[in-house]
Design an enzyme around this catalytic site. Structure first.
Site, PDB file in Angstrom:
ATOM      1  N   ILE A  73     100.121  50.208  36.193  1.00  0.00           N
ATOM      2  CA  ILE A  73     100.841  49.919  35.213  1.00  0.00           C
ATOM      3  C   ILE A  73     100.656  49.053  34.348  1.00  0.00           C
ATOM      4  CG2 ILE A  73     103.237  48.906  34.795  1.00  0.00           C
ATOM      5  CD1 ILE A  73     103.799  50.305  37.875  1.00  0.00           C
ATOM      6  N   VAL A  76      97.936  50.877  32.197  1.00  0.00           N
ATOM      7  CA  VAL A  76      98.778  52.081  30.851  1.00  0.00           C
ATOM      8  C   VAL A  76      99.874  50.999  29.699  1.00  0.00           C
ATOM      9  CG1 VAL A  76     100.386  53.474  30.896  1.00  0.00           C
ATOM     10  CG2 VAL A  76      98.725  53.782  32.411  1.00  0.00           C
ATOM     11  N   GLU A  77     100.655  50.262  30.133  1.00  0.00           N
ATOM     12  CA  GLU A  77     101.065  49.185  29.533  1.00  0.00           C
ATOM     13  C   GLU A  77     100.436  48.338  28.355  1.00  0.00           C
ATOM     14  OE1 GLU A  77     104.057  49.638  29.567  1.00  0.00           O
ATOM     15  OE2 GLU A  77     105.493  50.414  30.472  1.00  0.00           O
ATOM     16  N   SER A  78      99.884  47.558  29.183  1.00  0.00           N
ATOM     17  CA  SER A  78      98.728  46.830  28.300  1.00  0.00           C
ATOM     18  C   SER A  78      96.993  46.902  28.203  1.00  0.00           C
ATOM     19  CB  SER A  78      99.084  45.541  28.786  1.00  0.00           C
ATOM     20  OG  SER A  78      99.054  44.856  29.553  1.00  0.00           O
TER      21      SER A  78
END
Length: 207
Positions: A73, A76-78
């Protein structure tokens, strides 16, 4: 007339030719594997999280989350950038909206003084993993729903599921959320594969 290649070929034994062939295929395999890892982002994911692994493992253990899933996560997020900010205003490693962070912070004894607090890896990961654990309780045994809720919110995710036992990717109406879910699932799969390689290599070296 015998070519140079043919003369060289006659000088080598079958065993030497087999060895050269295997070496050639080995080089092709490792180059292909390296390109695959670089293209997929797995090589980058493998090494970069070491900077935050102790914190990730700490909160993943505390809130009973798979640390590899948390890492997927974050990737993908940051992209593991603590100061990352989205156009929607999400901040930090796990891209938390300040409003969400302020809502859940008192539940774990934290206070968010300003949005910049979310750039602190420890604060961001503590809040993010805790929030993820809440979503896992809300959508048990439904990875896709948890990911969708993390990105788009639990309310709209419940609407997409429409009483079904599990959410399917095709049920997600937001293109951005659909991409996030697919990318997170793919990254999680790669991380599990890499962990398997590390385990095998560790066994092979007696570690």
């Amino acid at each position: 007339m015998v070519s140079v290649y043919e003369r060289e070929l006659r000088r080598t034994t079958p065993a030497e030719r087999t060895k050269r062939l295997l070496m050639g295929w080995g080089i092709v395999f490792f180059v292909t594997l390296a390109l695959l890892l670089i293209y997929s982002g797995t090589a980058w994911v493998w090494f970069r999280p070491v900077l935050h692994k102790p914190i990730i493992n700490k909160y993943a253990g505390e809130y009973k989350c798979d640390p590899l899933w948390v890492m997927a996560i974050i990737k993908v997020e940051s992209g593991f950038l603590p100061r990352a900010r989205s156009v929607r205003g999400a901040v930090g490693l796990m891209q938390l909206l300040p409003s969400t962070a302020r809502d859940i912070a008192p539940e774990i004894g934290l206070q968010i003084q300003n949005d910049n607090d979310l750039q602190d890896p420890d604060i961001n990961l503590h809040l993010g993993v805790y929030y993820l654990s809440k979503l896992e309780q809300m959508f048990p045994d439904d990875e896709i729903a948890v990911l969708a809720a993390y990105n788009a919110g639990p309310g709209i995710t419940t609407e997409w599921r429409r009483g079904k036992p599990v959410l399917e990717t095709g049920d997600i109406a937001y293109p951005e959320t659909k991409r996030f879910v697919k990318n997170a699932e793919r990254t999680y799969g790669f991380l599990k594969m890499v962990q398997g390689w590390k385990y095998l290599f560790g066994i092979a070296h007696g570690r």
